[in-house]
Design a protein around this motif. Structure first.
Motif, PDB file in Angstrom:
ATOM      1  N   ILE A 136     -20.900  46.477   3.411  1.00 51.36           N
ATOM      2  CA  ILE A 136     -22.184  46.192   4.045  1.00 51.36           C
ATOM      3  C   ILE A 136     -23.282  47.019   3.393  1.00 51.36           C
ATOM      4  O   ILE A 136     -23.093  48.216   3.121  1.00 51.36           O
ATOM      5  CB  ILE A 136     -22.126  46.490   5.555  1.00 51.36           C
ATOM      6  CG1 ILE A 136     -21.201  45.481   6.246  1.00 51.36           C
ATOM      7  CG2 ILE A 136     -23.513  46.471   6.188  1.00 51.36           C
ATOM      8  CD1 ILE A 136     -21.015  45.730   7.723  1.00 51.36           C
ATOM      9  N   LYS A 202     -24.722  42.832 -10.153  1.00 49.43           N
ATOM     10  CA  LYS A 202     -23.892  41.897  -9.395  1.00 49.43           C
ATOM     11  C   LYS A 202     -22.415  41.990  -9.779  1.00 49.43           C
ATOM     12  O   LYS A 202     -21.528  41.727  -8.959  1.00 49.43           O
ATOM     13  CB  LYS A 202     -24.399  40.470  -9.599  1.00 49.43           C
ATOM     14  CG  LYS A 202     -25.739  40.180  -8.930  1.00 49.43           C
ATOM     15  CD  LYS A 202     -26.167  38.748  -9.177  1.00 49.43           C
ATOM     16  CE  LYS A 202     -27.499  38.422  -8.522  1.00 49.43           C
ATOM     17  NZ  LYS A 202     -27.381  38.359  -7.043  1.00 49.43           N
ATOM     18  N   TYR A 206     -20.752  43.813  -4.538  1.00 53.46           N
ATOM     19  CA  TYR A 206     -20.694  42.615  -3.692  1.00 53.46           C
ATOM     20  C   TYR A 206     -20.687  43.076  -2.238  1.00 53.46           C
ATOM     21  O   TYR A 206     -19.983  44.027  -1.879  1.00 53.46           O
ATOM     22  CB  TYR A 206     -19.438  41.782  -3.970  1.00 53.46           C
ATOM     23  CG  TYR A 206     -19.268  40.658  -2.968  1.00 53.46           C
ATOM     24  CD1 TYR A 206     -19.911  39.442  -3.152  1.00 53.46           C
ATOM     25  CD2 TYR A 206     -18.494  40.834  -1.820  1.00 53.46           C
ATOM     26  CE1 TYR A 206     -19.787  38.420  -2.223  1.00 53.46           C
ATOM     27  CE2 TYR A 206     -18.370  39.818  -0.885  1.00 53.46           C
ATOM     28  CZ  TYR A 206     -19.013  38.616  -1.091  1.00 53.46           C
ATOM     29  OH  TYR A 206     -18.902  37.614  -0.170  1.00 53.46           O
ATOM     30  N   TYR A 207     -21.461  42.393  -1.403  1.00 57.46           N
ATOM     31  CA  TYR A 207     -21.546  42.768   0.003  1.00 57.46           C
ATOM     32  C   TYR A 207     -21.193  41.582   0.891  1.00 57.46           C
ATOM     33  O   TYR A 207     -21.689  40.469   0.700  1.00 57.46           O
ATOM     34  CB  TYR A 207     -22.960  43.275   0.337  1.00 57.46           C
ATOM     35  CG  TYR A 207     -23.325  44.495  -0.481  1.00 57.46           C
ATOM     36  CD1 TYR A 207     -22.783  45.742  -0.180  1.00 57.46           C
ATOM     37  CD2 TYR A 207     -24.167  44.384  -1.582  1.00 57.46           C
ATOM     38  CE1 TYR A 207     -23.090  46.850  -0.943  1.00 57.46           C
ATOM     39  CE2 TYR A 207     -24.481  45.497  -2.350  1.00 57.46           C
ATOM     40  CZ  TYR A 207     -23.933  46.729  -2.027  1.00 57.46           C
ATOM     41  OH  TYR A 207     -24.223  47.831  -2.796  1.00 57.46           O
ATOM     42  N   ASP A 208     -20.313  41.847   1.859  1.00 55.14           N
ATOM     43  CA  ASP A 208     -19.961  40.822   2.843  1.00 55.14           C
ATOM     44  C   ASP A 208     -21.134  40.554   3.775  1.00 55.14           C
ATOM     45  O   ASP A 208     -21.362  39.412   4.185  1.00 55.14           O
ATOM     46  CB  ASP A 208     -18.744  41.267   3.658  1.00 55.14           C
ATOM     47  CG  ASP A 208     -17.521  41.506   2.791  1.00 55.14           C
ATOM     48  OD1 ASP A 208     -17.029  40.536   2.199  1.00 55.14           O
ATOM     49  OD2 ASP A 208     -17.079  42.675   2.697  1.00 55.14           O
ATOM     50  N   TYR A 209     -21.857  41.631   4.101  1.00 58.98           N
ATOM     51  CA  TYR A 209     -23.024  41.516   4.970  1.00 58.98           C
ATOM     52  C   TYR A 209     -24.175  42.320   4.384  1.00 58.98           C
ATOM     53  O   TYR A 209     -23.974  43.411   3.840  1.00 58.98           O
ATOM     54  CB  TYR A 209     -22.734  42.068   6.377  1.00 58.98           C
ATOM     55  CG  TYR A 209     -21.785  41.242   7.206  1.00 58.98           C
ATOM     56  CD1 TYR A 209     -22.254  40.221   8.035  1.00 58.98           C
ATOM     57  CD2 TYR A 209     -20.415  41.490   7.188  1.00 58.98           C
ATOM     58  CE1 TYR A 209     -21.388  39.470   8.814  1.00 58.98           C
ATOM     59  CE2 TYR A 209     -19.537  40.743   7.953  1.00 58.98           C
ATOM     60  CZ  TYR A 209     -20.031  39.737   8.765  1.00 58.98           C
ATOM     61  OH  TYR A 209     -19.159  38.992   9.540  1.00 58.98           O
ATOM     62  N   VAL A 210     -25.366  41.787   4.535  1.00 60.04           N
ATOM     63  CA  VAL A 210     -26.600  42.542   4.305  1.00 60.04           C
ATOM     64  C   VAL A 210     -27.331  42.598   5.638  1.00 60.04           C
ATOM     65  O   VAL A 210     -27.539  41.561   6.281  1.00 60.04           O
ATOM     66  CB  VAL A 210     -27.489  41.880   3.233  1.00 60.04           C
ATOM     67  CG1 VAL A 210     -28.831  42.608   3.122  1.00 60.04           C
ATOM     68  CG2 VAL A 210     -26.775  41.870   1.875  1.00 60.04           C
ATOM     69  N   SER A 233     -27.667  38.748  -1.987  1.00 62.03           N
ATOM     70  CA  SER A 233     -26.829  37.733  -1.354  1.00 62.03           C
ATOM     71  C   SER A 233     -26.083  36.940  -2.421  1.00 62.03           C
ATOM     72  O   SER A 233     -26.694  36.278  -3.270  1.00 62.03           O
ATOM     73  CB  SER A 233     -27.694  36.789  -0.511  1.00 62.03           C
ATOM     74  OG  SER A 233     -28.321  37.494   0.545  1.00 62.03           O
ATOM     75  N   GLN A 234     -24.765  37.008  -2.370  1.00 62.06           N
ATOM     76  CA  GLN A 234     -23.906  36.245  -3.260  1.00 62.06           C
ATOM     77  C   GLN A 234     -23.105  35.250  -2.423  1.00 62.06           C
ATOM     78  O   GLN A 234     -23.182  35.272  -1.191  1.00 62.06           O
ATOM     79  CB  GLN A 234     -22.992  37.186  -4.046  1.00 62.06           C
ATOM     80  CG  GLN A 234     -23.756  38.184  -4.929  1.00 62.06           C
ATOM     81  CD  GLN A 234     -22.847  38.966  -5.840  1.00 62.06           C
ATOM     82  OE1 GLN A 234     -22.022  38.388  -6.547  1.00 62.06           O
ATOM     83  NE2 GLN A 234     -23.002  40.285  -5.839  1.00 62.06           N
ATOM     84  N   THR A 237     -21.856  36.017   1.245  1.00 61.07           N
ATOM     85  CA  THR A 237     -22.627  37.078   1.892  1.00 61.07           C
ATOM     86  C   THR A 237     -23.380  36.526   3.099  1.00 61.07           C
ATOM     87  O   THR A 237     -24.025  35.481   3.016  1.00 61.07           O
ATOM     88  CB  THR A 237     -23.637  37.703   0.917  1.00 61.07           C
ATOM     89  OG1 THR A 237     -22.940  38.264  -0.201  1.00 61.07           O
ATOM     90  CG2 THR A 237     -24.458  38.796   1.599  1.00 61.07           C
ATOM     91  N   LEU A 239     -26.382  37.445   5.755  1.00 69.41           N
ATOM     92  CA  LEU A 239     -27.523  38.327   5.991  1.00 69.41           C
ATOM     93  C   LEU A 239     -27.891  38.259   7.468  1.00 69.41           C
ATOM     94  O   LEU A 239     -28.127  37.175   8.004  1.00 69.41           O
ATOM     95  CB  LEU A 239     -28.706  37.913   5.116  1.00 69.41           C
ATOM     96  CG  LEU A 239     -29.873  38.910   5.026  1.00 69.41           C
ATOM     97  CD1 LEU A 239     -30.607  38.741   3.700  1.00 69.41           C
ATOM     98  CD2 LEU A 239     -30.864  38.742   6.172  1.00 69.41           C
TER      99      LEU A 239
END
Length: 284
Positions: A136, A202, A206-210, A233-234, A237, A239
């Motif tokens: 996160i 990138k 990598y983020y599961d949540y922003v 955001s990938q 992801t 947000l």
């Protein structure tokens, strides 16, 4: 670019207090009780020493404090800004009392309504969100309440903000998560729209949540904020953005947000004019 440059003079605010129950910090470790203003960032060190000496007279706690505090200070890489005064505000989320050092001298050192609303949502939907070991990143973390709650819920958190905010942010994170959470939050500088490829490539991040709260208000960096949200955001992801809607420009930003994110209104908090949205980046 500092918070002061973004915002100008900071108005007074009303804080929230939570009951003192379970807390990660022992009384020897707590930066202070509500209403105990500290005259400078160095004041919390004096308060800790005083508290430790008081506990030593009753036995036991000083030894524990001596084990933990050196670890905390060795991890504190950023120095809190030397505001004239700080206060200690108490919140309770995810079964823990959280003590946040705040100052009304900076917007970046205050917990705003969007942050408490987002924390309420994270707490209520913890099972559904499944933050355990999730990666996160929080945009505009301020004094760190949202990042602390995410950490308590098991996430691997990167808390970001402007350089002048990072000292107090890291202090609050360490005081509330050290030896209390599975993953110690990381603190990184993030200036919206600047050096994103360099600082958050990138291929490596990598983020599961922003997460973001009250990052939209009357300032001149809304386009850079949206650019940053899109960049982080990938595929996959999610947000989560909570915001108090104050100005017409807030709704204009929301319109632009909806153009690039599949947007769902998750919750509304009429008492604080806060709306909470979920965004999934549109992929052409």
């Amino acid at each position: 670019m500092s918070w002061a440059e973004r915002l100008g003079p900071c108005p007074a605010f009303s804080s929230q207090q939570a009951p003192a129950m379970d807390v990660c910090l022992s009384s020897a470790q707590q930066p202070g009780r509500r209403g105990e203003g500290l005259s400078s960032p160095g004041g919390w060190l004096e308060a800790e020493k005083k508290g430790a000496s008081q506990k030593d007279s009753t036995g036991g706690a000083l030894e524990e404090s001596n084990r933990i505090e050196p670890s905390l200070h060795s991890l504190q890489k950023f120095v809190p800004t030397d505001y004239a005064s700080y206060t200690q505000e108490h919140y309770r989320f995810a079964g823990k009392e959280i003590v946040i050092q705040e100052s009304i001298e900076s917007y970046g050192a205050v917990v705003w309504p969007g942050a408490t609303a987002l924390c309420q949502y994270l707490e209520k939907h913890a099972e559904e969100l499944n933050f355990q070991d999730a990666k996160i990143l929080e945009i505009g973390a301020g004094p760190g309440l949202v990042s602390i709650v995410a950490s308590i819920l098991g996430a691997q958190v990167t808390a970001t903000d402007l350089p002048d905010v990072l000292g107090n942010l890291q202090y609050n994170l360490l005081k509330n998560t050290l030896r209390c959470t599975a993953h110690l939050p990381e603190v990184k500088e993030l200036v919206w729209g600047e050096d994103l490829d360099k600082n958050f490539p990138k291929s490596a991040f990598y983020y599961d949540y922003v997460l973001a709260s009250d990052v939209v208000y009357h300032h001149y960096f809304l386009d850079k904020l949206l650019t940053t949200m899109v960049y982080l955001s990938q595929p996959g992801t999610v947000l989560l953005w909570a915001n108090k809607f104050r100005f017409s420009t807030d709704y204009e930003f929301l319109d632009k947000f909806k153009q690039v994110f599949d947007t769902t209104l998750l919750a509304e908090y009429p008492e604080s004019s806060v709306k909470l949205f979920k965004g999934i980046l549109k992929w052409d």
